[in-house]
Design a protein around this motif. Structure first.
Motif, PDB file in Angstrom:
ATOM      1  N   TRP A 414     -31.818  15.525 -64.593  1.00  0.00           N
ATOM      2  CA  TRP A 414     -32.875  16.663 -63.545  1.00  0.00           C
ATOM      3  C   TRP A 414     -30.865  17.160 -62.492  1.00  0.00           C
ATOM      4  CZ3 TRP A 414     -37.260  18.231 -63.363  1.00  0.00           C
ATOM      5  CH2 TRP A 414     -37.779  19.296 -63.251  1.00  0.00           C
ATOM      6  N   GLU A 418     -29.248  20.704 -62.988  1.00  0.00           N
ATOM      7  CA  GLU A 418     -28.784  21.978 -61.704  1.00  0.00           C
ATOM      8  C   GLU A 418     -27.325  22.280 -62.029  1.00  0.00           C
ATOM      9  OE1 GLU A 418     -30.788  20.055 -58.210  1.00  0.00           O
ATOM     10  OE2 GLU A 418     -32.768  20.931 -59.028  1.00  0.00           O
ATOM     11  N   TYR A 421     -26.554  24.267 -64.593  1.00  0.00           N
ATOM     12  CA  TYR A 421     -26.791  26.037 -64.691  1.00  0.00           C
ATOM     13  C   TYR A 421     -25.596  25.929 -63.154  1.00  0.00           C
ATOM     14  CZ  TYR A 421     -29.740  29.554 -62.947  1.00  0.00           C
ATOM     15  OH  TYR A 421     -30.521  30.956 -63.366  1.00  0.00           O
ATOM     16  N   ASP A 422     -25.534  26.038 -62.364  1.00  0.00           N
ATOM     17  CA  ASP A 422     -24.653  26.595 -61.137  1.00  0.00           C
ATOM     18  C   ASP A 422     -23.417  27.184 -61.834  1.00  0.00           C
ATOM     19  OD1 ASP A 422     -26.918  26.259 -59.299  1.00  0.00           O
ATOM     20  OD2 ASP A 422     -26.015  24.253 -58.174  1.00  0.00           O
TER      21      ASP A 422
END
Length: 426
Positions: A414, A418, A421-422
């Motif tokens: 996870w 993240e 994605y960032d």
């Protein structure tokens, strides 16, 4: 309604004494005598071979045609509607339209200064709102709410009244039912119209002339289904002779209708006849618990732990997991009974019924009582070392492995997702 012994026919055989489950029959010499413990259960009548016992008086016949519309007790607290009220309005709308196009779904609002909630009720399907306001109704008290709701039911005569199985609903519903001498089915998971009575298939008609119905006919009214015997079977219950029919439904069981902004409906303002003398308790203060509040019914993601955690420290990992995925912590009954976590976290038949978008079952075997409270979740992910655990039968995704190894890997992935994605959004 009473039971009496026909003296000339009684032979003193004492078979009725053996049949009576309530010790409601005495012997005076060789004559059986009914005492005040009698509940008119009819066991003695069936047991008497001489037909010396009979029931006197007639059952009151209720005019079913006088009752119409489906009511939902739209529970509110501090001027905010409970989520279960919106769920039940949606369910009530479905039932009302299956009965007939003329049957309305009505939301009943009780409190003080809560008129603004009518708009929200309309938005979720209510066609009529019955507004009952008085300063004495600002905070829930059993006496006050029972009186005004009973009075309203006697005046408007609804066919069905549905309550949420909340702390308030479970307190209010049986008291209203008792005062109206009608039945109540608690913790329903399904409500259905008895279609054979309401729909004329030959004429494709959904109307019903209730004046032609025999009130003792068990094919008329609502079928109320609830778990029984620890969830091992489902019982369907009917209320054929009295009205209104009443049910409590657990939060999270029924589906809300899509919200329609700006929807309008009829507003009926009912002025309650209530005085301080009607309320036998005094509300001194309202103390909110200082412990962390858990809202399982509104959560979109729930991470639950069970006996497979091994000890209470396992919930530290579950809490970390829930925080990472934006969820809340749930538990099985076994973990609560062991004292590892507070009952407010319990999911299942004796806890909270939930319907999140994602339900993680970590170290939970899948007892039927637990499944009854979460199996309608949109997606169920099970993590368990036992490949034969019943939880895998309802899971959409199953991971066979040690949760203490699996969950950290999920959290790590996870974090990686993240980070990616960032990086992609910069």
């Amino acid at each position: 309604m009473a039971i009496q012994v026909i003296k000339d026919k009684c032979k003193g055989c004492k078979l009725c004494l053996k049949a009576c489950p309530f010790d409601a029959i005495d012997m005076e010499g060789k004559l059986a005598v009914i005492n005040d413990k009698c509940t008119a259960c009819n066991q003695c009548i069936d047991a008497c071979p001489f037909k010396a016992i009979e029931k006197t008086g007639d059952d009151e016949v209720v005019d079913l045609s006088a009752y119409k519309n489906v009511w939902v007790f739209a529970e509110q607290r501090n001027g905010k509607l409970m989520n279960v009220a919106l769920e039940l309005i949606g369910e009530g709308y479905r039932l009302a339209k299956e009965i007939s196009e003329d049957t309305k779904i009505c939301a009943v609002l009780i409190g003080d200064g809560i008129g603004h909630l009518a708009e929200e009720c309309y938005a979720y399907g209510a066609e009529e709102v019955i507004l009952i306001e008085d300063p004495l109704l600002k905070n829930y008290t059993t006496d006050a709410y029972t009186k005004v709701l009973v009075d309203a039911c006697n005046e408007y005569k609804p066919e069905l009244v549905i309550y949420g199985a909340t702390h308030i609903g479970r307190d209010l519903a049986p008291r209203v039912a008792a005062r109206m001498n009608t039945g109540l089915t608690a913790d329903c998971t399904r409500l259905d119209i008895r279609v054979s009575s309401y729909i004329d298939y030959a004429n494709k008609s959904t109307t019903l002339d209730t004046s032609t119905l025999d009130p003792t006919d068990p094919s008329t009214g609502i079928k109320q289904t609830r778990p029984a015997f620890g969830g091992n079977l489902m019982a369907t219950i009917i209320c054929p002779k009295t009205r209104p029919q009443m049910s409590t439904v657990r939060p999270g069981v029924m589906q809300k209708r899509d919200k329609v902004e700006g929807a309008k409906g009829e507003l009926t303002v009912y002025k309650p006849q209530i005085a301080e003398s009607d309320i036998h308790i005094k509300l001194v203060d309202i103390v909110k618990s200082a412990k962390e509040l858990v809202s399982l019914t509104d959560a979109e993601i729930i991470c639950s732990g069970g006996r497979g955690l091994g000890d209470p420290s396992g919930f530290e990992l579950i809490k970390k997991f829930a925080d990472k995925v934006g969820g809340v912590v749930g538990s099985s009954r076994a973990a609560v009974d062991a004292g590892w976590i507070d009952h407010s976290h319990q999911v299942g038949q004796t806890g909270t019924t939930v319907k999140p978008k994602i339900y993680f079952a970590c170290g939970i075997s899948g007892a039927i009582q637990h499944l009854a409270g979460m199996q309608t979740s949109d997606i169920i992910v099970a993590i368990n070392k036992d490949p034969d655990a019943p939880i895998f039968e309802v899971a959409d995704y199953g991971i066979v492995g040690d949760l203490y190894k699996v969950i950290p890997q999920i959290i790590e992935e996870w974090d990686n997702a993240e980070a990616l994605y960032d990086a992609s959004t910069k």
